[in-house]
Enzyme design. Sequence first.
Site, PDB file in Angstrom:
ATOM      1  N   GLU A 103       0.811  -1.222  -0.044  1.00  0.00           N
ATOM      2  CA  GLU A 103      -0.140   0.174  -0.011  1.00  0.00           C
ATOM      3  C   GLU A 103       0.771   1.118  -0.090  1.00  0.00           C
ATOM      4  O   GLU A 103       1.915   1.094   0.672  1.00  0.00           O
ATOM      5  CB  GLU A 103      -0.845  -0.027   1.146  1.00  0.00           C
ATOM      6  CG  GLU A 103      -2.060   1.213   1.238  1.00  0.00           C
ATOM      7  CD  GLU A 103      -2.730   0.994   2.488  1.00  0.00           C
ATOM      8  OE1 GLU A 103      -3.567   1.981   2.836  1.00  0.00           O
ATOM      9  OE2 GLU A 103      -3.037  -0.211   2.911  1.00  0.00           O
ATOM     10  N   ASP A 105       0.069   5.266   0.610  1.00  0.00           N
ATOM     11  CA  ASP A 105      -0.809   6.114   1.365  1.00  0.00           C
ATOM     12  C   ASP A 105      -0.667   7.714   0.943  1.00  0.00           C
ATOM     13  O   ASP A 105       0.544   8.261   1.392  1.00  0.00           O
ATOM     14  CB  ASP A 105      -1.103   5.933   2.478  1.00  0.00           C
ATOM     15  CG  ASP A 105      -1.747   4.807   2.780  1.00  0.00           C
ATOM     16  OD1 ASP A 105      -2.426   4.147   1.818  1.00  0.00           O
ATOM     17  OD2 ASP A 105      -1.806   4.073   4.249  1.00  0.00           O
ATOM     18  N   GLU A 107      -2.916  10.436   2.875  1.00  0.00           N
ATOM     19  CA  GLU A 107      -4.335  10.756   3.639  1.00  0.00           C
ATOM     20  C   GLU A 107      -4.308  12.240   4.122  1.00  0.00           C
ATOM     21  O   GLU A 107      -3.071  12.721   4.661  1.00  0.00           O
ATOM     22  CB  GLU A 107      -4.298   9.800   4.887  1.00  0.00           C
ATOM     23  CG  GLU A 107      -4.704   8.495   4.550  1.00  0.00           C
ATOM     24  CD  GLU A 107      -4.836   7.338   5.552  1.00  0.00           C
ATOM     25  OE1 GLU A 107      -6.069   7.007   5.889  1.00  0.00           O
ATOM     26  OE2 GLU A 107      -3.952   7.368   6.520  1.00  0.00           O
ATOM     27  N   HIS A 120      -0.675  13.198   5.453  1.00  0.00           N
ATOM     28  CA  HIS A 120      -0.270  11.992   6.017  1.00  0.00           C
ATOM     29  C   HIS A 120       0.021  10.689   4.972  1.00  0.00           C
ATOM     30  O   HIS A 120      -0.734  10.606   4.114  1.00  0.00           O
ATOM     31  CB  HIS A 120      -1.139  11.369   6.991  1.00  0.00           C
ATOM     32  CG  HIS A 120      -0.973  10.205   7.853  1.00  0.00           C
ATOM     33  ND1 HIS A 120      -0.590   9.797   9.162  1.00  0.00           N
ATOM     34  CD2 HIS A 120      -1.165   8.766   7.341  1.00  0.00           C
ATOM     35  CE1 HIS A 120      -0.402   8.763   9.414  1.00  0.00           C
ATOM     36  NE2 HIS A 120      -0.660   7.708   8.161  1.00  0.00           N
ATOM     37  N   TRP A 197      -9.667  10.016  15.657  1.00  0.00           N
ATOM     38  CA  TRP A 197      -8.429   9.998  15.817  1.00  0.00           C
ATOM     39  C   TRP A 197      -7.952  11.213  14.679  1.00  0.00           C
ATOM     40  O   TRP A 197      -6.687  11.715  15.124  1.00  0.00           O
ATOM     41  CB  TRP A 197      -7.749   8.652  15.589  1.00  0.00           C
ATOM     42  CG  TRP A 197      -8.058   8.328  13.869  1.00  0.00           C
ATOM     43  CD1 TRP A 197      -8.995   7.392  13.523  1.00  0.00           C
ATOM     44  CD2 TRP A 197      -7.419   8.638  12.637  1.00  0.00           C
ATOM     45  NE1 TRP A 197      -8.869   7.496  12.092  1.00  0.00           N
ATOM     46  CE2 TRP A 197      -7.929   8.054  11.781  1.00  0.00           C
ATOM     47  CE3 TRP A 197      -6.314   9.368  12.587  1.00  0.00           C
ATOM     48  CZ2 TRP A 197      -7.396   8.198  10.355  1.00  0.00           C
ATOM     49  CZ3 TRP A 197      -5.686   9.451  11.359  1.00  0.00           C
ATOM     50  CH2 TRP A 197      -6.339   8.808  10.149  1.00  0.00           C
TER      51      TRP A 197
END
Length: 286
Positions: A103, A105, A107, A120, A197
């Site tokens: 993966e 990412d 974000e 992120h 979160w």
Amino acid sequence: MSSSTTSVALLIIPLLVVSSFMVVSAGNLNQDFKITWGDGRAKILNDGQLLTLSLDKASGSGFESTNEYLFGKIDMQLKLVAGNSAGTVTAYYLKSEGSTWDEIDFEFLGNLSGDPYILHTNIFSQGKGNREQQFYLWFDPTADFHTYSILWNPQRIVFSVDDTPIREFKNQESNGVPFLKSQAMRIHSSLWNADDWATRGGLVKTDWSAAPFTASYRNFNAEACIWSSGASSCSSTSANGDWLSQELDNTSQERMKWVQKNYMIYNYCADVKRFPQGLPVECSTS
């Protein structure tokens, strides 16, 4: 900010017509992507030129690519949720299937009006992640579209924003670090509620009175090896010098250092408290 002017040639792919790999262009988002969830909250508009995801209290939404890729240079322009986006996450990533997945990412963690988004990033290889780096951006990502790119070849993964590299993850299999090289991945994106979160560790909750929240996508472009029926569209004899062997030149490396010095707010390779037994291997050899 004048100091953030990017080198236009930073990650430009040579304009070569090479028969050994397939070029996937930004012709029509209807052809390149399919909506996977959201019960009508995701829409492809303007004859396939614009895709929007929305989030309300009942549900978010998402899409994925019709193709799987095994290496590529992939660009997408995004405009993020404006205003009070606290609690929301816009995820844009490549991911394979299975329990030992790979993966890559991006974000985007929302925030209160006037406070910066957090970008992120993370990389999973064979199901193992914990490689987070986080950044502020040097512009307002909600005011206009900006280009977020992933260069993924057998030697390295490079995350870029508006052609400025922000992160590089090199192939360090020689040091025992698994690299993302054998699992084809689809592009996925979703807009969802993560107020347990996402913003200040979950202290700031989503303000549903501001819903629906919307993120927009356009100008997808991929020069990539498409994986289909167990075979790649790229041959092993692709021309040298294209994205399959591309690396960061000195100018690009300096730009990345500038971003990391001025805008990086978290780096797992500097978090000695998190790794009391020693930092991950790639941190000492990168």
